[in-house]
Scaffold this motif. Structure first.
Motif, PDB file in Angstrom:
ATOM      1  N   ARG A 118       1.014  -1.064   0.136  1.00 23.39           N
ATOM      2  CA  ARG A 118      -0.021   0.145  -0.096  1.00 23.39           C
ATOM      3  C   ARG A 118       0.968   1.409   0.000  1.00 23.39           C
ATOM      4  NH1 ARG A 118      -3.621   0.441   5.143  1.00 23.39           N
ATOM      5  NH2 ARG A 118      -4.143  -1.999   4.261  1.00 23.39           N
ATOM      6  N   SER A 119       1.853   1.213   0.635  1.00 15.74           N
ATOM      7  CA  SER A 119       2.882   2.322   1.030  1.00 15.74           C
ATOM      8  C   SER A 119       3.595   2.673  -0.347  1.00 15.74           C
ATOM      9  CB  SER A 119       3.711   2.346   1.971  1.00 15.74           C
ATOM     10  OG  SER A 119       4.931   1.090   1.783  1.00 15.74           O
ATOM     11  N   ASN A 120       3.774   1.744  -1.188  1.00 15.69           N
ATOM     12  CA  ASN A 120       4.559   1.771  -2.377  1.00 15.69           C
ATOM     13  C   ASN A 120       3.682   1.923  -3.730  1.00 15.69           C
ATOM     14  OD1 ASN A 120       7.232   1.420  -1.283  1.00 15.69           O
ATOM     15  ND2 ASN A 120       7.309  -0.830  -1.531  1.00 15.69           N
ATOM     16  N   THR A 121       2.298   1.774  -3.413  1.00 12.92           N
ATOM     17  CA  THR A 121       1.482   2.011  -4.667  1.00 12.92           C
ATOM     18  C   THR A 121       1.813   3.561  -5.444  1.00 12.92           C
ATOM     19  OG1 THR A 121      -0.138   0.618  -3.485  1.00 12.92           O
ATOM     20  CG2 THR A 121      -0.916   2.111  -5.348  1.00 12.92           C
ATOM     21  N   TYR A 122       1.815   4.573  -4.883  1.00 10.42           N
ATOM     22  CA  TYR A 122       1.648   5.613  -5.370  1.00 10.42           C
ATOM     23  C   TYR A 122       3.446   6.151  -5.677  1.00 10.42           C
ATOM     24  CZ  TYR A 122      -2.775   5.983  -4.019  1.00 10.42           C
ATOM     25  OH  TYR A 122      -4.264   5.667  -3.809  1.00 10.42           O
ATOM     26  N   GLN A 123       4.488   5.282  -5.216  1.00  8.21           N
ATOM     27  CA  GLN A 123       5.666   5.761  -5.629  1.00  8.21           C
ATOM     28  C   GLN A 123       5.981   5.199  -6.980  1.00  8.21           C
ATOM     29  OE1 GLN A 123       8.643   4.106  -2.668  1.00  8.21           O
ATOM     30  NE2 GLN A 123       7.375   4.917  -1.110  1.00  8.21           N
ATOM     31  N   LYS A 124       5.071   4.067  -7.640  1.00  6.07           N
ATOM     32  CA  LYS A 124       5.069   3.868  -8.997  1.00  6.07           C
ATOM     33  C   LYS A 124       4.759   4.712 -10.049  1.00  6.07           C
ATOM     34  CE  LYS A 124       4.966  -1.085  -7.406  1.00  6.07           C
ATOM     35  NZ  LYS A 124       4.056  -2.321  -7.617  1.00  6.07           N
ATOM     36  N   SER A 153      -6.279  26.197   0.985  1.00  8.58           N
ATOM     37  CA  SER A 153      -6.593  24.848   0.172  1.00  8.58           C
ATOM     38  C   SER A 153      -6.038  23.533   0.803  1.00  8.58           C
ATOM     39  CB  SER A 153      -6.052  24.875  -0.942  1.00  8.58           C
ATOM     40  OG  SER A 153      -4.901  24.849  -1.291  1.00  8.58           O
ATOM     41  N   ILE A 154      -6.394  22.517   0.664  1.00  6.61           N
ATOM     42  CA  ILE A 154      -6.029  21.154   0.818  1.00  6.61           C
ATOM     43  C   ILE A 154      -5.271  20.648  -0.297  1.00  6.61           C
ATOM     44  CG2 ILE A 154      -6.169  18.837   2.024  1.00  6.61           C
ATOM     45  CD1 ILE A 154      -8.369  20.139   3.790  1.00  6.61           C
ATOM     46  N   MET A 155      -4.025  20.035  -0.232  1.00  7.06           N
ATOM     47  CA  MET A 155      -3.255  19.724  -1.421  1.00  7.06           C
ATOM     48  C   MET A 155      -2.936  18.270  -1.005  1.00  7.06           C
ATOM     49  SD  MET A 155      -0.764  21.053  -4.082  1.00  7.06           S
ATOM     50  CE  MET A 155       0.536  21.103  -2.997  1.00  7.06           C
ATOM     51  N   LEU A 156      -3.399  17.400  -1.821  1.00  5.72           N
ATOM     52  CA  LEU A 156      -2.502  15.929  -1.543  1.00  5.72           C
ATOM     53  C   LEU A 156      -1.560  15.437  -2.815  1.00  5.72           C
ATOM     54  CD1 LEU A 156      -5.749  13.892  -0.752  1.00  5.72           C
ATOM     55  CD2 LEU A 156      -4.228  15.094   0.952  1.00  5.72           C
ATOM     56  N   ASN A 157      -0.349  15.220  -2.392  1.00  5.32           N
ATOM     57  CA  ASN A 157       0.525  14.970  -3.496  1.00  5.32           C
ATOM     58  C   ASN A 157       0.567  13.365  -3.433  1.00  5.32           C
ATOM     59  OD1 ASN A 157       3.023  14.034  -4.637  1.00  5.32           O
ATOM     60  ND2 ASN A 157       3.661  16.407  -4.845  1.00  5.32           N
ATOM     61  N   LEU A 158       0.161  12.655  -4.354  1.00  2.43           N
ATOM     62  CA  LEU A 158       0.038  11.345  -4.444  1.00  2.43           C
ATOM     63  C   LEU A 158       1.454  10.596  -4.785  1.00  2.43           C
ATOM     64  CD1 LEU A 158      -3.202  10.838  -6.487  1.00  2.43           C
ATOM     65  CD2 LEU A 158      -2.861  11.165  -4.152  1.00  2.43           C
ATOM     66  N   HIS A 159       2.332  11.353  -5.215  1.00  2.00           N
ATOM     67  CA  HIS A 159       3.697  10.590  -5.319  1.00  2.00           C
ATOM     68  C   HIS A 159       4.501  10.638  -4.045  1.00  2.00           C
ATOM     69  CE1 HIS A 159       7.528   9.672  -6.682  1.00  2.00           C
ATOM     70  NE2 HIS A 159       8.053  11.031  -6.784  1.00  2.00           N
ATOM     71  N   THR A 160       4.438  11.798  -3.290  1.00  2.00           N
ATOM     72  CA  THR A 160       5.112  11.961  -2.002  1.00  2.00           C
ATOM     73  C   THR A 160       4.317  11.498  -0.837  1.00  2.00           C
ATOM     74  OG1 THR A 160       4.475  14.407  -1.750  1.00  2.00           O
ATOM     75  CG2 THR A 160       6.452  13.720  -2.774  1.00  2.00           C
TER      76      THR A 160
END
Length: 244
Positions: A118-124, A153-160
């Motif tokens: 799960r933690s690595n899903t977005y690193q890909k 605003s609220i910003m989510l960075n899916l990569h980090t």
């Protein structure tokens, strides 16, 4: 090869887990107290931490809180304490999963794999353009979003896997981040607790309705101006939650 840091003072359990995970290809480091474990986190850079609650020099929950202040590494509590309140407290302190001793080595391995996966899903997603790795939901009219007033605003960075609230980075657990991602991408939609359970539940992970309520309470503390009177994450009585 993934790295596992086990902070556990019971030599028998530590040796068994180290041997089992080692045979599955993990690199395992074990520390017998909280101080050594805390130092190893930054030197060893583990992919997951297995943490006992009863350590000889400090409370495991306190160590969990300290780690979560500066790191998003998955934390799985491994403890003799099996009361619901103990599990809830651990989740509230920032843990991502909880296993009660004694436990099946096979189940423990499955949970470790699930949390790391799960933690690595977005690193890909690093091969995608940066704009595709960011989900943004503005919670105030654009006119109110000024440098003087601060970023509203609220910003989510899916990569980090990081969350920016009012221009400041706010640490989240993996489960909190997944819930927030659902909210941000679906403003106004009502999510039942079961919906959110399916979002954060990994293979064989222990997650309950009560755990969802704890995650929501933690998120409110992190994003609401007044967590006791939430304006962003609203309770829909008898159903679940929605994000405004």
């Amino acid at each position: 090869m993934y790295k596992v840091l086990m902070i556990e003072d019971d030599a028998m359990i530590g040796d068994m887990v180290s041997m089992y995970l080692g045979e599955e290809g993990f690199t395992v480091m074990r520390k017998e107290n909280g101080q050594d474990g805390a130092e190893a986190i930054y030197k060893f850079a583990p992919d997951i931490i297995l943490l006992d609650l009863m350590l000889p020099d400090m409370d495991g929950l306190e160590l969990c809180r300290r780690v979560r202040q500066t790191s998003g590494v998955p934390i799985m509590i491994v403890s003799m304490k099996n009361k619901v309140v103990e599990r809830v407290n651990a989740l509230g302190a920032g843990a991502d999963d909880y296993m009660c001793k004694p436990f099946s080595m096979h189940e423990m391995s499955a949970r470790v794999h699930a949390l790391i996966r799960r933690s690595n899903t977005y690193q890909k997603k690093s091969d995608f353009p940066a704009v595709q790795s960011i989900a943004v939901m503005e919670v105030q009219p654009k006119a109110a979003v000024t440098k003087k007033d601060g970023d509203k605003s609220i910003m989510l960075n899916l990569h980090t896997r990081s969350m920016l609230v009012r221009g400041q980075i706010v640490e989240t657990t993996y489960s909190e981040f997944e819930i927030m991602k659902c909210f941000v991408n679906n403003p106004g939609r009502v999510f039942s607790r079961e919906d959110l359970l399916q979002t954060v539940r990994g293979f064989d992970s222990y997650v309950t309705d009560r755990a969802i309520d704890v995650h929501i309470a933690n998120l409110r503390k992190k994003i609401e101006d007044n967590p006791k009177e939430p304006q962003r994450i609203r309770t829909v009585w008898g159903v679940g939650y929605k994000y405004m």
